[in-house]
Design an enzyme around this catalytic site. Structure first.
Site, PDB file in Angstrom:
ATOM      1  N   SER A  26      41.646  38.661  45.255  1.00  0.00           N
ATOM      2  CA  SER A  26      40.385  37.969  45.517  1.00  0.00           C
ATOM      3  C   SER A  26      39.520  38.784  46.463  1.00  0.00           C
ATOM      4  CB  SER A  26      40.650  36.596  46.145  1.00  0.00           C
ATOM      5  OG  SER A  26      39.436  36.002  46.561  1.00  0.00           O
ATOM      6  N   TYR A  44      45.515  31.268  51.513  1.00  0.00           N
ATOM      7  CA  TYR A  44      45.104  31.916  50.263  1.00  0.00           C
ATOM      8  C   TYR A  44      44.966  33.426  50.446  1.00  0.00           C
ATOM      9  CZ  TYR A  44      42.302  32.821  46.055  1.00  0.00           C
ATOM     10  OH  TYR A  44      41.839  33.307  44.854  1.00  0.00           O
TER      11      TYR A  44
END
Length: 246
Positions: free
Chosen positions: A141, A154
């Protein structure tokens, strides 16, 4: 059974969002596709139907990527059905918003189990089953470069994914198999939009010079490149597909 010349791709987490767009794109590129899903069988079957309606071949296989037996069964089913595996895309993931606090340890464990342990298990199976010319593509990401509050679990999971990708590329030395990761910026998926106000979504969208959210097809195009003939010399890379969201 596919024809001997038709390549086969496994795409985890492909019943919706980026995973589904990727499965449909690879099918349009000529791959037979294994649509993996964790729990939503109806959406997985919709994805298979969409691929078949465009002349492609696909099957849906349930499996939680954090569970070793499920991942093993996913790969064995793909091999039994189509006879080969050429491309593995690990798109399955979860994004709980949680600040770094002992109260959020359960959320941390959940995201590490799915995003990091899941990637580890999928990469391990891919390394075992792929032959020369194979492609392994994980998902990281672009938020790693932002360090936003409440993204700690995350970001930790995706930083681990980037490490695994580079190590596996070295471990597969001499086998002619590439290992890369795609790191999307903000993409208009259910997972991203969930729980965010319209104002926050607009604010995030404006951060990139392109001044919009990515679409699942934008990410699928990058995966298609890495999985296709033109991506053969790209290896051990993290491709940030984010419209300039840096």
């Amino acid at each position: 059974m596919t024809s001997e010349s038709q390549k086969v791709a496994i795409v985890t987490g492909s019943s919706r969002g980026i995973g589904r767009a990727t499965a449909e794109r690879l099918a349009s590129d000529g791959f037979a596709v294994v649509v993996n899903y964790a729990g939503n069988e109806a959406k997985a079957r919709d994805a298979v139907a969409a691929i078949e309606s465009n002349g492609g071949r696909a099957i849906a296989v349930q499996g939680d990527v954090s569970k070793q037996d499920d991942v093993s069964r996913l790969f064995s089913t793909a091999k039994e059905t189509f006879g080969r595996i050429d491309v593995v895309v690990n798109s399955a993931g979860t994004l709980p918003m949680a600040k770094i606090s002992t109260e959020n340890l359960e959320a941390f464990d959940q995201v590490i189990a799915t995003n990091l342990r899941g990637t580890y298990l999928v990469l391990a199976q891919a390394a075992e089953h792929l032959d020369a010319g194979g492609r392994i593509i994980a998902f990281s990401s672009s938020v790693l470069g932002k360090s936003f509050p409440a993204y700690g679990p995350y970001i930790a999971s995706k930083a681990g994914v980037e490490g695994l990708v580079r190590v596996l590329a070295n471990e597969l030395r001499g086998r002619d198999i590439t290992v890369n990761a795609v790191a999307p910026g903000p993409v208009a998926t259910e997972m991203f939009l969930d729980g965010k106000s319209d104002e926050l979504i607009e604010q995030i969208a404006k951060q990139a010079p392109m001044e919009r959210l990515g679409q699942p097809q934008d990410i699928a195009s990058a995966v298609s490149f890495l999985a296709g003939t033109d991506g053969a010399w790209v290896n051990a890379q993290i491709i940030r597909v984010n419209g300039g969201f840096v």
